[in-house]
Structure formats: structure tokens, C-alpha cells
Design an enzyme around this catalytic site. Structure first.
Site, short mmCIF file in Angstrom:
data_model
loop_
_atom_site.label_atom_id
_atom_site.label_comp_id
_atom_site.label_asym_id
_atom_site.label_seq_id
_atom_site.Cartn_x
_atom_site.Cartn_y
_atom_site.Cartn_z
N HIS A 124 0.88 -1.18 0.00
CA HIS A 124 0.00 0.00 0.00
C HIS A 124 0.91 1.22 0.00
CE1 HIS A 124 -2.76 2.94 1.91
NE2 HIS A 124 -3.75 2.14 1.55
N ASP A 201 3.15 -4.52 8.01
CA ASP A 201 1.93 -3.72 7.92
C ASP A 201 0.76 -4.69 8.10
OD1 ASP A 201 -0.32 -2.39 7.10
OD2 ASP A 201 0.48 -1.77 5.15
N GLN A 204 -4.53 -5.15 7.09
CA GLN A 204 -5.59 -6.02 6.56
C GLN A 204 -5.63 -7.37 7.28
OE1 GLN A 204 -7.89 -5.16 4.41
NE2 GLN A 204 -7.04 -3.15 3.96
N LYS A 227 -10.28 -0.47 10.65
CA LYS A 227 -10.45 -1.67 9.80
C LYS A 227 -10.70 -2.90 10.67
CE LYS A 227 -7.36 0.04 6.25
NZ LYS A 227 -8.02 0.43 5.01
N CYS A 364 -4.83 2.34 -3.63
CA CYS A 364 -3.58 2.87 -3.03
C CYS A 364 -2.41 1.92 -3.26
CB CYS A 364 -3.75 3.16 -1.55
SG CYS A 364 -4.88 4.50 -1.22
N1 PMP Z 1 -1.73 -0.69 4.67
C1 PMP Z 1 -2.71 -1.40 4.09
C2 PMP Z 1 -2.41 -2.77 3.57
C3 PMP Z 1 -3.98 -0.84 3.97
O1 PMP Z 1 -4.96 -1.54 3.40
C4 PMP Z 1 -4.22 0.46 4.46
C5 PMP Z 1 -5.58 1.11 4.34
N2 PMP Z 1 -6.20 0.93 3.10
C6 PMP Z 1 -3.16 1.14 5.07
C7 PMP Z 1 -1.94 0.53 5.16
C8 PMP Z 1 -3.33 2.50 5.64
O2 PMP Z 1 -4.23 2.46 6.71
P1 PMP Z 1 -4.85 3.78 7.32
O3 PMP Z 1 -5.40 4.57 6.16
O4 PMP Z 1 -5.92 3.31 8.22
O5 PMP Z 1 -3.75 4.49 8.03
#
Ligand code: PMP
Length: 406
Positions: A124, A201, A204, A227, A364
Site C-alpha cells: 500500500h 503492515d 488487513q 479496519k 492505493c
Molecule cells: N496498509 C494497508 C495494507 C492498507 O490496506 C491500508 C488502508 N487501506 C493502510 C496501510 C493504511 O491504513 P490507514 O489509512 O488506516 O492508516
């Protein structure tokens, strides 16, 4: 494993009862954010109605209660991550802030010109851009491990890219775009064998299955509350406490200091060291409530989601002209797809008219989309409160879309 019946959990989520364009809401955008159970919404209300006070500084009852609840939430987070101590659990705004914190505090002090930061093509933007910025500042170089056409990490290539130059390996536990579950423990083991520091990270992963941080063996693990059935604006960065204590603080101000003097200031240890100022008290407390809600049902919920994934994959595969993007050996219930002749954005808009919420675009993950040669995909992402009936609703609606686009 406790018994799990989706019909018994759905009423816990008030939003699932609403209509969208006159149809029952079919919420399949859980990878973007999850819905919240009533106990979480109530925890926020209750905090402001009955407990609101600043933490850590007061001697009065409300402040003591707020502090106890805030610190109790940290204990819940530790349990959620399989930890015996909450010392390394830093409350942050979300995974994005957690990764930025590591890039800033660890990266700035540990990376030098010629060092390598190993990422994967699945990342991401939140796990790419902070490293790019730190690489620019330190002269370190970003190296990227490829994924196979099915969406699995190419472990052989990953292993081949590791060397004594690799100072940091940062990768996603689960891909938000393809649903791939990475062999995180194995990747960490390989990274550790060359002496690298490892950040995972977990954004998910935390929403889909039990995460055992000690078993993973990483140095940092980040996830977002929103999430994981908690509120927005709160998340967690776990770091090995003895490592966190050696890092310079991220932000400066109240609560993170030991002693302030105009001649010089000393800082506290983790986690307070990284929590300058008034934190998101209600968010942390409500996140604790969310995690306590999911922990007892986690294993059964995961099994239910895997059944949804299998059913939805089969249902979508049967639609002519529809291609599933990402068929990794191990996946969470996330399905990216394309329909011949249809732009993902149009698919999303047409499904919305049927009350079905999905996400479309690059998710993203622009480098991943570029690697796959796609401008984007449509993505249906499930949570444990989704049903087989919703899988069928998605399938029927996509068949309609397909006929319109043919
Ligand atoms: N890493 C991953 C794999 C994500 O899916 C996301 C959110 N789509 C993020 C990081 C960033 O998370 P946040 O926007 O809640 O900070």
C-alpha cells in the site's frame, strides 16, 4: 472454536439494517473500513457521557477512571496481538502514522547511504512513500520483491534480494488489493537471517485472523482501529520495547517527557515516549472494546469468511467475461476483478444502485497495478458479518452489469 452464526452477529451492527437506494445495504468495502458493532458506538458515547477527563495528569476520579480505561485498552491490544506485555503498544492515528513513525524515528537514525530497504510489489502507498522520503534523506536505496502473476510473493526472488546491505524489510501481512496472505513468519525469518529489522503492515490481517506477533518474530507491527471494527483516528504501532526505547521520539510535548528544563529535556520510555500530547482517549477505549468483541469469535469468523471467499470466487468465476485478479494460494476474503468492456468505476456505480458497496480503482497500490498492467480493479471485500445471500446478491448484480456491458 466458539460457535458462529452470522445471523446472531448482524444485529450487533446497526448500519447493516439500513437501506441504500431503497435496497438493503450489502457492504462489501470492508478492506477500506469495517462497520462498528453497537458496543463500540456505545463505548464512545459512554466515555463522553460519563468519564470524559484527560488521562495521566489528574488526581481526580474522572481522570483516574479515564486513565485506567485508556491503559486497559492497551492491555487488550497486547492480548489481541498475542503479547504478554503492552509496553511496546503505542497508540497512533492508524497504520499510516505507525509506519511513518518507524520511518522517521528508526529510519532516520539507522539508515545510511548504500543501505537497502526491501519492500514488496504488494505494498500500500502507506508502506512505500514514507520509505521513499527516508531513502531520499539518508541515501538508502529501495529494493522491491516481485509477486507472481497469481499474486503470491515470489519467495525465491525475495530471498535473493536479501543481503548484508538489507537494513529494513517492510511488507504487508495481507494485500488490501488482492487479498494475498504473505508467509510473514517465513519472510521475517529470512530477513532476520541477514540481520535486517522487520516491519509488518498488519492493516488487513488484523481484521481477518488472529495475529501472533511473537510467533511472527518481527520488530514492528502496525494496524488501524477502523479496519478492525473500532473507530477511525486510532491505531497501534507495536515495536520491540527495548528497540523503541533507543529511538528518538516522534513528536514532542506533554506526557512523553521525564523532566523538562530549559537546560535540557529527558524523555520517557515506550510507549509514552511516542504519545506526545492528549491522545485519542475515547478512540483507544472503543478500540479495546472492538477487539474484545472480535477475539472470542475470531477463529469461527475466519472460517465463515473463508466459506464466503470460496462461494464468491466460484460465483464470480461463473460469470462470462469476468476475471478475478489475484488468486494467491492463501487469501483473505478480498476479491479483485475486472469485467470485459467495463471500467471498474462504472461497475462500482452500477452495483451501488443495487445497494452494494464495493471499491474501485488502484486501492492505493499504484505500483502493483502498474506491475499487473492494470489501471485498477473492482474489489469486493468481506467481513464476518457478510452472508451467503449477499454473495448471491453480488453475483446477480454483476451478471446484470455484464449484460449491460456486453
Ligand atoms: N496498509 C494497508 C495494507 C492498507 O490496506 C491500508 C488502508 N487501506 C493502510 C496501510 C493504511 O491504513 P490507514 O489509512 O488506516 O492508516
Amino acid at each position: 472454536m466458539s460457535a458462529f452464526d452470522v445471523a446472531t452477529v448482524r444485529p450487533d451492527f446497526p448500519i447493516l439494517g439500513r437501506l441504500v437506494h431503497g435496497r438493503p445495504l450489502t457492504y462489501l468495502d470492508n478492506a477500506a473500513t469495517s462497520q462498528k458493532p453497537a458496543v463500540v458506538i456505545e463505548a464512545l458515547r459512554r466515555y463522553y457521557a460519563e468519564q470524559n477527563a484527560n488521562v495521566h495528569r489528574g488526581v481526580h476520579l474522572l481522570s483516574e477512571e479515564a486513565t485506567a480505561a485508556y491503559e486497559r485498552a492497551r492491555e487488550v491490544v497486547a492480548r489481541f496481538l498475542g503479547l504478554t506485555s503492552s509496553r511496546g503498544c503505542v497508540f497512533v492515528r492508524g497504520a499510516t502514522e505507525g509506519i511513518n513513525l518507524v520511518a522517521e524515528c528508526w529510519g532516520r537514525t539507522h539508515l545510511r547511504a548504500g543501505d537497502e530497504i526491501l519492500l514488496t510489489q504488494l505494498e500500500h502507498h502507506a508502506n512505500i512513500v514514507p520509505w521513499q522520503v527516508i531513502a531520499e534523506r539518508t541515501g538508502a536505496k529501495i529494493v522491491v520483491a516481485p509477486v507472481t502473476p497469481r499474486g503470491d510473493i515470489d519467495l525465491l526472488a525475495f530471498r535473493g534480494l536479501l543481503s548484508a546491505r538489507t537494513k529494513l524489510v517492510a511488507f504487508t501481512h495481507v494485500s488490501n488489493a488482492l487479498g494475498t496472505v504473505n508467509p510473514a513468519a517465513e519472510m521475517t525469518r529470512l530477513a532476520k537471517a541477514v540481520g535486517a529489522t522487520v516491519l509488518i503492515d498488519g492493516c488487513q490481517a488484523a481484521a481477518h485472523f488472529r495475529v501472533d506477533v511473537p510467533a511472527l518474530g518481527c520488530d514492528f507491527y502496525a494496524f488501524s482501529g477502523h479496519k478492525t471494527f473500532g473507530p477511525t483516528g486510532i491505531g497501534v504501532l507495536w515495536g520491540r520495547p527495548e528497540l523503541l526505547d533507543t529511538l528518538p521520539p516522534y513528536q514532542f510535548g506533554g506526557d512523553m517527557i521525564r523532566k523538562v528544563d530549559f537546560a535540557g529535556t529527558t524523555y520517557r520510555e515506550a510507549p509514552e515516549r511516542f504519545e506526545a500530547g492528549t491522545p485519542d482517549i475515547s478512540g483507544a477505549i472503543a478500540l479495546g472494546v472492538a477487539l474484545e468483541y472480535v477475539m472470542p469469535i475470531q477463529a469461527a469468523a475466519h472460517a465463515h469468511e473463508q466459506a464466503l471467499l470460496a462461494a464468491a470466487t466460484a460465483r464470480l468465476r461463473a460469470i462470462p467475461g469476468l476475471t478475478i485478479v489475484g488468486e494467491a494460494a492463501e487469501k483473505v476474503a478480498v476479491i479483485s476483478f475486472l469485467i470485459e468492456g467495463g471500467h471498474p468505476h462504472d461497475i462500482g456505480t452500477l452495483l451501488d444502485a443495487d445497494g452494494i458497496a464495493i471499491r474501485t480503482g488502484h486501492h492505493c497500490c499504484m505500483p502493483l497495478m502498474k506491475h499487473l498492467g492494470l489501471p485498477g480493479t473492482a474489489r469486493a471485500s468481506f467481513a464476518f458479518y457478510n452472508t451467503m445471500e449477499e454473495v448471491e446478491r453480488l453475483g446477480a448484480s454483476l451478471e446484470k452489469v455484464r449484460r449491460m456491458m456486453a
